[in-house]
Design an enzyme around this catalytic site. Structure first.
Site, PDB file in Angstrom:
ATOM      1  N   ALA A 295       0.867  -1.188   0.000  1.00 28.04           N
ATOM      2  CA  ALA A 295       0.000   0.000   0.000  1.00 28.04           C
ATOM      3  C   ALA A 295       0.903   1.237   0.000  1.00 28.04           C
ATOM      4  O   ALA A 295       0.818   2.112   0.858  1.00 28.04           O
ATOM      5  CB  ALA A 295      -0.952  -0.004   1.193  1.00 28.04           C
ATOM      6  N   LEU A 296       1.781   1.268  -1.005  1.00 25.55           N
ATOM      7  CA  LEU A 296       2.874   2.243  -1.017  1.00 25.55           C
ATOM      8  C   LEU A 296       2.386   3.669  -1.222  1.00 25.55           C
ATOM      9  O   LEU A 296       1.513   3.940  -2.034  1.00 25.55           O
ATOM     10  CB  LEU A 296       3.860   1.872  -2.129  1.00 25.55           C
ATOM     11  CG  LEU A 296       4.456   0.459  -2.029  1.00 25.55           C
ATOM     12  CD1 LEU A 296       5.341   0.179  -3.236  1.00 25.55           C
ATOM     13  CD2 LEU A 296       5.237   0.275  -0.730  1.00 25.55           C
ATOM     14  N   HIS A 297       2.962   4.573  -0.443  1.00 26.06           N
ATOM     15  CA  HIS A 297       2.640   5.998  -0.564  1.00 26.06           C
ATOM     16  C   HIS A 297       3.956   6.768  -0.710  1.00 26.06           C
ATOM     17  O   HIS A 297       5.042   6.156  -0.761  1.00 26.06           O
ATOM     18  CB  HIS A 297       1.829   6.472   0.645  1.00 26.06           C
ATOM     19  CG  HIS A 297       2.440   6.089   1.951  1.00 26.06           C
ATOM     20  ND1 HIS A 297       3.627   6.628   2.393  1.00 26.06           N
ATOM     21  CD2 HIS A 297       2.055   5.204   2.902  1.00 26.06           C
ATOM     22  CE1 HIS A 297       3.930   6.113   3.559  1.00 26.06           C
ATOM     23  NE2 HIS A 297       3.001   5.224   3.895  1.00 26.06           N
TER      24      HIS A 297
ATOM     25  N   GLY B 148       5.695   8.345   1.315  1.00 23.02           N
ATOM     26  CA  GLY B 148       6.674   8.094   2.373  1.00 23.02           C
ATOM     27  C   GLY B 148       7.585   6.937   1.964  1.00 23.02           C
ATOM     28  O   GLY B 148       8.816   7.022   2.059  1.00 23.02           O
ATOM     29  N   HIS B 149       6.972   5.861   1.447  1.00 18.97           N
ATOM     30  CA  HIS B 149       7.777   4.733   0.960  1.00 18.97           C
ATOM     31  C   HIS B 149       8.651   5.177  -0.218  1.00 18.97           C
ATOM     32  O   HIS B 149       9.800   4.755  -0.336  1.00 18.97           O
ATOM     33  CB  HIS B 149       6.868   3.595   0.464  1.00 18.97           C
ATOM     34  CG  HIS B 149       6.031   2.959   1.525  1.00 18.97           C
ATOM     35  ND1 HIS B 149       4.661   3.070   1.558  1.00 18.97           N
ATOM     36  CD2 HIS B 149       6.367   2.197   2.594  1.00 18.97           C
ATOM     37  CE1 HIS B 149       4.188   2.400   2.581  1.00 18.97           C
ATOM     38  NE2 HIS B 149       5.197   1.865   3.235  1.00 18.97           N
TER      39      HIS B 149
ATOM     40  N   GLY C 200      11.338   4.290   7.844  1.00 18.71           N
ATOM     41  CA  GLY C 200      10.785   5.624   8.073  1.00 18.71           C
ATOM     42  C   GLY C 200      10.775   5.967   9.560  1.00 18.71           C
ATOM     43  O   GLY C 200      10.512   5.103  10.405  1.00 18.71           O
TER      44      GLY C 200
ATOM     45  N   LYS D  21       8.628   7.784  11.011  1.00 10.60           N
ATOM     46  CA  LYS D  21       7.278   7.864  11.599  1.00 10.60           C
ATOM     47  C   LYS D  21       7.126   6.742  12.618  1.00 10.60           C
ATOM     48  O   LYS D  21       6.563   6.934  13.684  1.00 10.60           O
ATOM     49  CB  LYS D  21       6.189   7.741  10.528  1.00 10.60           C
ATOM     50  CG  LYS D  21       4.797   7.810  11.145  1.00 10.60           C
ATOM     51  CD  LYS D  21       3.707   7.746  10.115  1.00 10.60           C
ATOM     52  CE  LYS D  21       3.452   6.347   9.623  1.00 10.60           C
ATOM     53  NZ  LYS D  21       2.883   5.447  10.650  1.00 10.60           N
ATOM     54  N   ASP D  22       7.668   5.568  12.266  1.00  8.90           N
ATOM     55  CA  ASP D  22       7.675   4.439  13.207  1.00  8.90           C
ATOM     56  C   ASP D  22       8.982   4.495  13.992  1.00  8.90           C
ATOM     57  O   ASP D  22       9.865   3.647  13.826  1.00  8.90           O
ATOM     58  CB  ASP D  22       7.541   3.123  12.430  1.00  8.90           C
ATOM     59  CG  ASP D  22       6.206   3.041  11.719  1.00  8.90           C
ATOM     60  OD1 ASP D  22       5.176   3.089  12.389  1.00  8.90           O
ATOM     61  OD2 ASP D  22       6.198   2.980  10.472  1.00  8.90           O
TER      62      ASP D  22
ATOM     63  N   ARG E 223      -2.356   3.348   6.327  1.00 12.63           N
ATOM     64  CA  ARG E 223      -3.661   3.328   6.994  1.00 12.63           C
ATOM     65  C   ARG E 223      -4.522   4.549   6.655  1.00 12.63           C
ATOM     66  O   ARG E 223      -5.728   4.519   6.861  1.00 12.63           O
ATOM     67  CB  ARG E 223      -3.478   3.281   8.513  1.00 12.63           C
ATOM     68  CG  ARG E 223      -2.929   1.958   9.006  1.00 12.63           C
ATOM     69  CD  ARG E 223      -2.575   2.058  10.466  1.00 12.63           C
ATOM     70  NE  ARG E 223      -1.832   0.893  10.903  1.00 12.63           N
ATOM     71  CZ  ARG E 223      -2.378  -0.202  11.419  1.00 12.63           C
ATOM     72  NH1 ARG E 223      -3.676  -0.256  11.597  1.00 12.63           N
ATOM     73  NH2 ARG E 223      -1.647  -1.224  11.772  1.00 12.63           N
TER      74      ARG E 223
END
Ligand code: PAF
Length: 282
Positions: free
Chosen positions: A32-34, A36-37, A147, A149-150, A187
């Site tokens: 579900a790449l966005h 950020g990826h 990333g 974010k995590d 998500r």
């Protein structure tokens, strides 16, 4: 781009790349790449010669069956994005390849894996740690990209690399945000347009905290103010909001100690669990 889902083909490609002396960069993902990826991939292309992206929705890191079932996935779209981004190899194993049988080994990754995310998502980091170690063992990258974010995940993986002596360089890549400040996450696709607006308030709170934390002595007082702001946002439900020492990830009582400080938040919007963080003092 090669699309590989068998170990033998992966090994063949890896030995070709290493014969040529290529530096292998790995971007582990759950698809579900966005954007950020895509930023991780851009960095991987800049810092390595052969870029491998793995897509594997790791059942072991979900503590709720429903969350696992609802996790977004779109392999065709992902595969196109990776091709266009110049990725060399997509590793897309099925669960049987990664877990030929139910893992009988359970690794406890220590205190860090039990707090914050680990406290609210029991077993999450045991699952993340195990799959990341498997990917490291199978792919043997020279450098791996994650990333920020995590952030807790990144700190934990750093700890794993050190403790298990993996000869792998880790790169933590800053969070990519939408125009409204919302941290990009797979998500987010589960949110409605109004949910996205509500979710954007998470970052608004973090920015407020960054701009104001020095006027507080105790982190508790900052957290109270921040929680007050979040409580006024209809549809936003905070699970935790923690002020931490950025190096040790231990809770920090005083904001005046001169130490590096991180603020981490987890929240629910429309039943979707979101996390974000900000470095208060870098
Ligand atoms: O960050 C993620 O997408 C996942 O936790 C990871 C690192 C790919 C492990 O499944």
């Amino acid at each position: 781009m090669l699309n590989v889902n068998k170990l033998t083909s992966l090994e063949e490609e890896l030995s070709k790349a290493s014969e040529k002396g290529m530096k292998i960069g790995l971007v582990p993902t759950m698809g579900a790449l966005h954007n950020g990826h895509m930023e991780l991939i851009k960095q991987a292309r800049m810092h390595s010669d052969y870029v491998i992206v793995s897509i594997f929705i790791n059942p072991l890191q979900f503590n709720q069956a429903e969350d696992f079932m609802n996790y977004p996935s779109n392999l065709l779209k992902d595969s196109d994005k990776l091709k266009n981004a110049g990725v060399n190899l997509l590793f897309n194993p099925d669960a049987k390849l990664i877990y030929p049988k139910k893992p009988s080994v359970k690794i406890d990754f220590g205190g860090l894996s039990h707090k914050l995310e680990g406290r609210f998502r029991l077993g999450h980091f045991e699952g993340v740690g195990l799959v990341v170690m498997k990917l490291f063992n199978l792919i043997k990258p020279n450098v791996a990209f994650f990333g920020l974010k995590d952030l807790q995940q990144f700190v934990l993986i750093k700890h794993i690399v050190k403790e298990f002596s993996y000869p792998i360089k880790l790169e933590g890549i800053p969070t990519v945000r939408g125009e409204n400040g919302l941290a990009l996450s797979s998500r987010n696709t589960l949110l409605s347009p109004s949910g996205i607006k509500i979710a954007a308030q998470i970052y608004k709170g973090l920015i407020w905290a960054k701009n104001n934390f020095e006027t507080f002595h105790a982190s508790e007082a900052l957290k109270i103010q921040l929680n007050n702001f979040y409580q006024t946002q209809e549809g936003l439900s905070i699970e935790y909001c923690e002020v931490l020492n950025s190096n040790t990830f231990k809770p920090l009582k005083s904001l005046q100690s001169g130490k590096k400080i991180t603020l981490c938040v987890a929240a629910y919007v429309e039943g979707v669990r979101l996390i974000d963080n900000i470095f208060l003092r870098e």
